[in-house]
Design an enzyme around this catalytic site. Structure first.
Site, short mmCIF file in Angstrom:
data_model
loop_
_atom_site.label_atom_id
_atom_site.label_comp_id
_atom_site.label_asym_id
_atom_site.label_seq_id
_atom_site.Cartn_x
_atom_site.Cartn_y
_atom_site.Cartn_z
N GLY A 56 0.81 -1.21 0.00
CA GLY A 56 0.00 0.00 0.00
C GLY A 56 0.84 1.26 0.00
CB SER A 57 0.36 4.61 -1.48
OG SER A 57 0.56 4.14 -2.80
CG HIS A 59 3.73 1.96 4.06
ND1 HIS A 59 3.19 2.15 5.31
CD2 HIS A 59 2.95 1.02 3.45
CE1 HIS A 59 2.15 1.35 5.46
NE2 HIS A 59 1.96 0.67 4.34
CG ASP A 114 0.94 -6.38 0.99
OD1 ASP A 114 0.04 -5.84 0.33
OD2 ASP A 114 1.73 -5.74 1.70
CG HIS A 221 -1.06 -0.89 7.35
ND1 HIS A 221 -0.30 -1.97 7.72
CD2 HIS A 221 -0.80 -0.66 6.04
CE1 HIS A 221 0.37 -2.41 6.67
NE2 HIS A 221 0.08 -1.63 5.64
CG MET A 495 18.22 43.67 21.59
SD MET A 495 19.05 42.11 22.00
CE MET A 495 19.90 42.53 23.50
CG ASP A 556 11.29 43.44 21.21
OD1 ASP A 556 10.98 42.55 20.40
OD2 ASP A 556 12.42 43.54 21.72
#
Length: 578
Positions: A56-57, A59, A114, A221, A495, A556
């Site tokens: 699967g995509s 990964h 798979d 997954h 500063m 500031d």
């Protein structure tokens, strides 16, 4: 609520991602009509074994990032977290066979989809007369009790790509490659841990964790792990992971013990910062070496992810010299790291720091009241900055990181520690120079650099004289250095605004008969007024210059801190009747 993703469409994101990799890598090509990427030099593989992998995509960079000479021949990608189609796997097998390869090895992670789809494609290819073998990788060390489905395939699969690729590049036959990598799969283990889940495009996160929880032993997954643990330090988490992975009571353990030699993989599961990855890598190396394990190579990076999951996995592979040579063999795969062929364990990791030049002898050693006065001034400054830490951080959060108070507190604690080591130098020039080095080393951030610049430059006029005109000149020199390198100017909401206002008043010290305390009092009041005025200024320098002025309605923090330092100096001198 579904997660936000930078995609064109949920349905097309896997195709687009693979197309993007191929578009940017001339050594890859897409197989028309299929979500398959192949080496663009297939003709050069005549007479050799081809290696195909995939899944699967989601990964990335696995698996297409590991296509190249010395690793994979091609990859078949499914949709996100979905096994690839049998037809595409078969098309890839046919493509490499028609290029003249002498056989194909399928390297498959141990997941049901798979195994089924690659297995079906293998049987169909073999029915066509194509020699095809399949190795199923199961390196998960999470489960202490044997599962019927076996160990899941995780990041260790990438090491199998590397070993098989080196053998194929060397001209080894299909049967021998299959046998050898099958043995390697039994000598490794992987374990993951995550701070939270991931989310498939168009969907919600797959599981939820409370703020003080982590998931141990999860897959790639988005599925939950074997147990939830409380948040702990990186050292503690790594120790827990290694204990779990190597415990003989764990049926899926990797048999690593004192004296073993291993390849270590520290894998980012997708959403962990590189800073955290470095912390984990350091903890893993220290923990393993503390157990007497020798680390031959350490691979740190993103090798097999689970989309944006903020977690890591650790992989340990037991190695000997022949196997290490296969790991070290050259490859052109874009995602394989350029690792030095040097053992990690036993290497000297630090170099002796350069010696500092000898300081000039202190020609004006302060004694008695003067020495005590210097210490009192510095102590008051430190106490003031420590008391302002939270306030300065709150002011700084409007411009981003919110650490102004923290950096000033670091400086204060460093000065306090230095004062405990002995009396400060009596020479004002040497005192300012020493403070400069101390702040540059301990304070950090742009504030540390700016104070360091200011003090280094201010010390120079005081080498010759230390009267009031010299102190006024010192202020001028410090301000000039800050403007030169910091690129700020008065009115830029930094500063410098406070220090500049004070510096203008201190010009009066150059007049004959000037009164130290009267002029310093006016200078401090001017600095405080300038700090307050920064709330209505538009930032022209520093990080705040990237923020809309509409959001900057507070003074500031750097200007506030500088004015507070000057106020602390004045109060001590007044109390001492200077």
């Amino acid at each position: 609520m579904t997660s936000k993703k930078l995609v064109n469409s949920v349905a097309g994101c896997a195709d687009d991602a693979l197309a993007g990799l191929v578009a940017c890598n001339p050594s890859l090509q897409l197989l028309q009509g299929h979500r398959v990427a192949l080496r663009s030099d297939l003709d050069s593989l005549k007479g050799r074994v081809a290696l195909l992998s995939g899944g699967g995509s989601g990964h990335e960079p696995a698996h297409a990032g590991f296509i190249g000479k010395g690793m994979l021949t091609g990859v078949i990608a499914g949709a996100v977290f979905t096994s690839p189609a049998v037809g595409s796997i078969l098309a890839a097998i046919r493509a490499v066979a028609q290029a003249g390869t002498v056989g194909t090895l399928l390297i498959v992670k141990n997941y049901t989809g798979d195994r089924l789809n690659f297995g079906l494609a293998r049987e169909q290819a073999r029915a066509e007369g194509i020699p095809v073998e399949m190795v199923v990788v199961g390196d998960d060390s999470a489960f202490t009790v044997l599962k019927k489905a076996g160990r899941r395939g995780l990041c260790g699969t990438v090491l199998i790509h590397k070993v098989a690729g080196a053998l194929a590049e060397a001209g080894v036959g299909l049967e021998e490659i299959t046998d050898r990598v099958s043995m390697v799969t039994k000598a490794m283990g992987t374990l993951g841990v995550s701070l939270s889940s991931c989310s498939v495009p168009g969907s919600k996160p797959t599981f939820e964790l409370s703020a003080d929880e982590m998931e141990l032993g999860l897959g790639i997954h988005g599925e939950a792990g074997v147990r939830r643990i409380k948040m702990a330090t990186a050292d503690e988490i790594v120790a827990l992971m290694l204990d779990h992975m190597t415990s003989s009571s764990n049926v899926s353990h990797v048999p690593v013990q004192s004296g073993s030699s291993v390849v270590l993989m520290v894998n980012n599961l997708g959403g962990l910062s590189f800073l955290e990855l470095g912390v984990i890598a350091d903890a893993a190396v220290r923990s393993l070496e503390g157990r007497g394990v020798k680390i031959a190579r350490a691979l740190v990076g993103t090798f097999m992810s689970a989309l944006e999951m903020p977690g890591i996995s650790l992989t340990l592979l037991l190695v000997d010299e022949p196997l290490l040579k296969l790991i070290d063999a050259e490859t052109t795969a874009s995602a394989w790291p350029n690792v030095a062929k040097v053992w990690v364990t036993g290497r000297k990791r630090s170099r002796t720091a350069p010696t500092e030049p000898l300081a000039a002898p202190d020609s004006t050693t302060a004694a008695g009241a003067a020495s005590k006065q210097m210490v009192l001034v510095l102590e008051r400054v430190c106490t003031t900055l420590l008391g302002l830490e939270e306030y300065l951080n709150a002011l700084d959060r409007a411009a981003g990181d919110g650490d102004c108070g923290t950096t000033h507190s670091c400086a204060a604690r460093a000065i306090q520690g230095w004062l405990k080591e002995g009396p400060p130098p009596g020479s004002p020039a040497q005192l300012l120079s020493k403070l400069s080095f101390l702040l540059l080393e301990k304070m950090g951030g742009s504030s540390g650099a700016l104070y360091g610049l200011f003090l280094t430059a201010a010390a120079q006029p005081l080498k010759a004289k230390t009267d009031l005109p010299a102190w006024s000149a010192a202020m001028d020199a410090g301000l000039e250095a800050m403007q030169k390198y910091g690129k700020a100017a008065p009115g830029d909401r930094t500063m410098l605004d406070s220090l500049w206002a004070a510096g203008q008043e201190l010009q009066a010290w150059k007049s004959p008969g000037a009164n130290l305390l009267q002029i310093l009092t006016k200078a401090v009041k001017s600095a405080e007024a300038a700090a307050e005025a920064t709330k209505s200024m538009e930032a022209g320098a520093g990080r705040a210059s990237y923020i809309s002025s509409a959001r900057l309605d507070q003074p500031d923090p750097g200007a506030v801190a500088a004015a507070a330092i000057l106020r602390a100096i004045l109060e001590v001198l007044q109390s001492q009747g200077a």
